[in-house]
Design a protein around this motif. Structure first.
Motif, mmCIF file in Angstrom:
data_model
loop_
_atom_site.group_PDB
_atom_site.id
_atom_site.type_symbol
_atom_site.label_atom_id
_atom_site.label_comp_id
_atom_site.label_asym_id
_atom_site.label_seq_id
_atom_site.Cartn_x
_atom_site.Cartn_y
_atom_site.Cartn_z
ATOM 1 N N SER A 227 0.741 -1.352 -0.107
ATOM 2 C CA SER A 227 0.060 0.000 0.041
ATOM 3 C C SER A 227 0.835 1.202 -0.111
ATOM 4 N N ILE A 228 0.734 1.971 -1.049
ATOM 5 C CA ILE A 228 1.474 3.339 -0.994
ATOM 6 C C ILE A 228 1.178 4.300 -0.261
ATOM 7 N N VAL A 229 1.880 4.927 0.503
ATOM 8 C CA VAL A 229 1.634 6.220 1.270
ATOM 9 C C VAL A 229 2.505 7.472 0.824
ATOM 10 N N GLY A 230 1.780 8.616 1.225
ATOM 11 C CA GLY A 230 2.558 9.867 0.953
ATOM 12 C C GLY A 230 2.382 10.441 -0.414
ATOM 13 N N PHE A 231 1.594 9.683 -1.259
ATOM 14 C CA PHE A 231 1.494 10.150 -3.022
ATOM 15 C C PHE A 231 0.390 11.320 -2.807
ATOM 16 N N ASN A 232 -0.801 11.114 -2.682
ATOM 17 C CA ASN A 232 -1.886 11.890 -2.824
ATOM 18 C C ASN A 232 -2.638 11.866 -1.610
ATOM 19 N N THR A 233 -1.913 11.460 -0.663
ATOM 20 C CA THR A 233 -3.067 11.292 0.839
ATOM 21 C C THR A 233 -2.114 11.948 2.004
ATOM 22 N N THR A 234 -2.951 12.206 3.014
ATOM 23 C CA THR A 234 -2.377 12.620 4.296
ATOM 24 C C THR A 234 -1.735 11.441 5.173
ATOM 25 N N LEU A 235 -1.305 11.615 5.962
ATOM 26 C CA LEU A 235 -0.716 10.647 7.146
ATOM 27 C C LEU A 235 -1.866 9.875 7.603
ATOM 28 N N GLU A 236 -2.917 10.925 7.976
ATOM 29 C CA GLU A 236 -4.273 10.228 8.747
ATOM 30 C C GLU A 236 -4.991 9.410 7.599
ATOM 31 N N LEU A 245 -7.256 -2.344 5.988
ATOM 32 C CA LEU A 245 -6.521 -3.653 5.609
ATOM 33 C C LEU A 245 -6.390 -4.888 6.601
ATOM 34 N N TRP A 246 -5.972 -4.146 7.918
ATOM 35 C CA TRP A 246 -6.026 -5.115 8.992
ATOM 36 C C TRP A 246 -7.319 -5.534 9.655
ATOM 37 N N ILE A 247 -8.187 -4.781 9.756
ATOM 38 C CA ILE A 247 -9.578 -5.178 10.109
ATOM 39 C C ILE A 247 -10.093 -6.252 9.231
ATOM 40 N N ASN A 248 -9.744 -6.341 7.996
ATOM 41 C CA ASN A 248 -10.208 -7.323 7.041
ATOM 42 C C ASN A 248 -9.306 -8.422 6.973
ATOM 43 N N GLY A 249 -8.489 -8.604 7.962
ATOM 44 C CA GLY A 249 -7.590 -9.874 7.870
ATOM 45 C C GLY A 249 -6.487 -9.915 7.142
ATOM 46 N N LEU A 250 -5.912 -8.653 6.405
ATOM 47 C CA LEU A 250 -4.642 -8.648 5.575
ATOM 48 C C LEU A 250 -3.763 -8.128 6.369
ATOM 49 N N LYS A 251 -2.501 -8.560 5.778
ATOM 50 C CA LYS A 251 -1.151 -7.685 6.423
ATOM 51 C C LYS A 251 -0.815 -6.569 5.373
ATOM 52 N N PRO A 252 -0.915 -5.540 6.006
ATOM 53 C CA PRO A 252 -0.434 -4.383 5.164
ATOM 54 C C PRO A 252 1.068 -4.181 5.211
ATOM 55 N N TYR A 253 1.590 -3.630 3.974
ATOM 56 C CA TYR A 253 3.039 -3.431 3.752
ATOM 57 C C TYR A 253 3.322 -2.120 3.295
ATOM 58 N N VAL A 254 3.771 -1.113 4.083
ATOM 59 C CA VAL A 254 3.721 0.168 3.657
ATOM 60 C C VAL A 254 4.986 0.520 2.722
ATOM 61 N N MET A 255 4.587 1.182 1.213
ATOM 62 C CA MET A 255 5.514 1.484 0.329
ATOM 63 C C MET A 255 5.529 2.887 0.306
ATOM 64 N N ARG A 256 6.670 3.547 0.694
ATOM 65 C CA ARG A 256 6.718 4.840 0.792
ATOM 66 C C ARG A 256 7.044 5.652 -0.641
ATOM 67 N N ALA A 270 6.693 3.241 8.336
ATOM 68 C CA ALA A 270 7.152 1.945 7.646
ATOM 69 C C ALA A 270 7.705 1.005 8.679
ATOM 70 N N THR A 271 8.366 1.226 9.586
ATOM 71 C CA THR A 271 8.772 0.305 10.633
ATOM 72 C C THR A 271 7.588 -0.130 11.332
ATOM 73 N N TYR A 272 6.604 0.674 11.741
ATOM 74 C CA TYR A 272 5.507 0.384 12.770
ATOM 75 C C TYR A 272 4.821 -0.538 12.011
ATOM 76 N N VAL A 273 4.528 -0.461 10.843
ATOM 77 C CA VAL A 273 3.645 -1.386 9.923
ATOM 78 C C VAL A 273 4.516 -2.557 9.482
ATOM 79 N N ASN A 274 5.524 -2.386 8.932
ATOM 80 C CA ASN A 274 6.274 -3.478 8.203
ATOM 81 C C ASN A 274 7.041 -4.436 9.175
#
Length: 406
Positions: A227-236, A245-256, A270-274
């Motif tokens: 999941s890409i972060v910081g492209f056209n979205t805020t941190l929130e 993603l987590w609530i739906n039983g998936l393991k997210p992986y941050v792509m900065r 990234a460290t927090y999630v990955n």
């Protein structure tokens, strides 16, 4: 260095993991050339191929631009760069690689992605036999960007994998939009890595994505989601997406995205999630961030290399990230040695270098030491002490010995 090709990957640790450079290696090996991987030989080998994946590595490559026989390419240098056709045609069988290139999605649907620009629309370039080393039961890493856009080809790959008991890893992720009943059926009986990989980036597609998950879970119960972060979205907004993603039983992986590379907050995210230890979602991101920012930094242990340089009278040069970038003669050493042999401004000739290396029996470490020391304005042979002997003294001893023999 005639008939020698040097292959260099500036932004990954192992050149074996760079498919383009392995194509180069195979081509020149078939021509009878020697293939090396030695950054100190850039510009000295007859040909050098330097590959960059990330644009942030570009400054490292620019200093080699224009050197003899040096070719620089890769997405990080120029997204339109291409290997010569005869090299591009090489298919090194390394158990990883591409069976298709390109993607039919557009910059409108995936504005952060350069694949359509670089590789064009999806087209088939091979199959399992193009990348497999022939050992039954091997693990195969499929690097295709969107193989599900070619459903007939995808079924062929699955059949070939089943035939030879190969275990597949679709490491770039399967496009969840393209997953159908036919996809699930094709994968029946195919050995897969424990965790299936997909990607989810666009908030607007959340409802459609969640509705597709029952079909995804029929392929694998464990699913990792890039999941890409910081492209056209805020941190929130990114945190909200990751939580979904987590609530739906998936393991997210941050792509900065490169917009936020180097920003401390996103590095922490990234460290927090990955992290394999898994802070997410045991504590909130704010709790994790506060804990990390308030940590008392432990003194960094010196490496063996740093200890050797320091023992020779050098200080370690570090960048803003705390990474070692070089060494310079310490102030104390300069003070003690500035009058040694009265050599002030000195240009080290090639003969000087050969004499120094002869004195020290062509020690590789001494050669590396000379190369680094020469880059500093204050360098002279009298200021460089190796094993208790100044290089100026080494030059004098070797030349006196040579004159005696003559």
């Amino acid at each position: 260095m005639r008939n020698t090709v040097n292959i260099i990957a500036l932004d990954i640790k192992d050149v074996f993991d760079n498919y383009a450079l392995q194509q180069v290696a195979k081509f020149y090996t078939l021509q009878g050339w020697t293939v090396i991987n030695d950054i100190s030989k850039i510009g000295k080998a007859e040909k050098t191929y330097i590959s960059l994946i990330f644009s942030e590595t570009r400054p490292k490559a620019e200093k080699y631009e224009g050197l003899s026989g040096v070719m620089i390419g890769g997405t990080g240098w120029d997204i339109y760069s291409r290997l010569p056709a005869e090299i591009e045609a090489m298919r090194p069988k390394l158990n990883y690689g591409f069976t298709t290139r390109g993607c039919n999605r557009t910059q409108h649907t995936c504005p952060f992605c350069i694949v359509p620009l670089k590789e064009g629309r999806l087209h088939v370039t091979g199959d399992i036999y193009s990348i497999w080393n022939g050992v039954k039961g091997s693990d195969i890493k499929i690097m295709d960007n969107n193989i599900l856009q070619a459903p007939d080809h995808f079924r062929l790959i699955c059949e070939q994998a089943k035939q030879h008991r190969l275990r597949l890893d679709f490491c770039q992720g399967l496009d969840w939009r393209q997953i159908t009943e036919e996809t699930v059926e094709a994968l029946q009986g195919v050995r897969l890595t424990p965790r299936l990989r997909i990607a989810f980036d666009n908030h607007d597609e959340e409802e459609e994505f969640v509705n597709k998950l029952p079909l995804v879970f029929r392929i694998r119960k464990q699913v990792q989601v890039y999941s890409i972060v910081g492209f056209n979205t805020t941190l929130e907004e990114d945190l909200q997406k990751l939580g979904m993603l987590w609530i739906n039983g998936l393991k997210p992986y941050v792509m900065r995205h490169e917009n936020v590379k180097g920003k401390r907050e996103y590095s922490l995210l990234a460290t927090y999630v990955n992290s394999s230890g898994g802070y997410f979602p045991k504590i909130t991101f704010e709790q994790y961030k506060e804990r990390e920012l308030n940590k008392v930094e432990k003194p960094v242990k010196q490496t063996q290399t740093q200890k050797k340089w320091i023992a020779r009278g050098f200080d370690v040069i570090k960048n803003e990230k705390g990474e070692t970038t070089g060494y310079t003669l310490s102030a104390d050493s300069k003070s003690k040695l500035e009058n040694d042999y009265q050599i002030k401004k000195y240009v080290l000739t090639e003969q000087d270098k050969l004499d120094i290396l002869e004195y020290f029996n062509n020690d590789k470490q001494v050669e590396n030491l000379l190369r680094v020391a020469k880059k500093h304005d204050d360098f002279n042979p009298g200021n460089l002490i190796i094993g208790g002997v100044s290089c100026a003294e080494a030059i004098r001893i070797v030349r006196e010995k040579r004159e005696t023999l003559e």
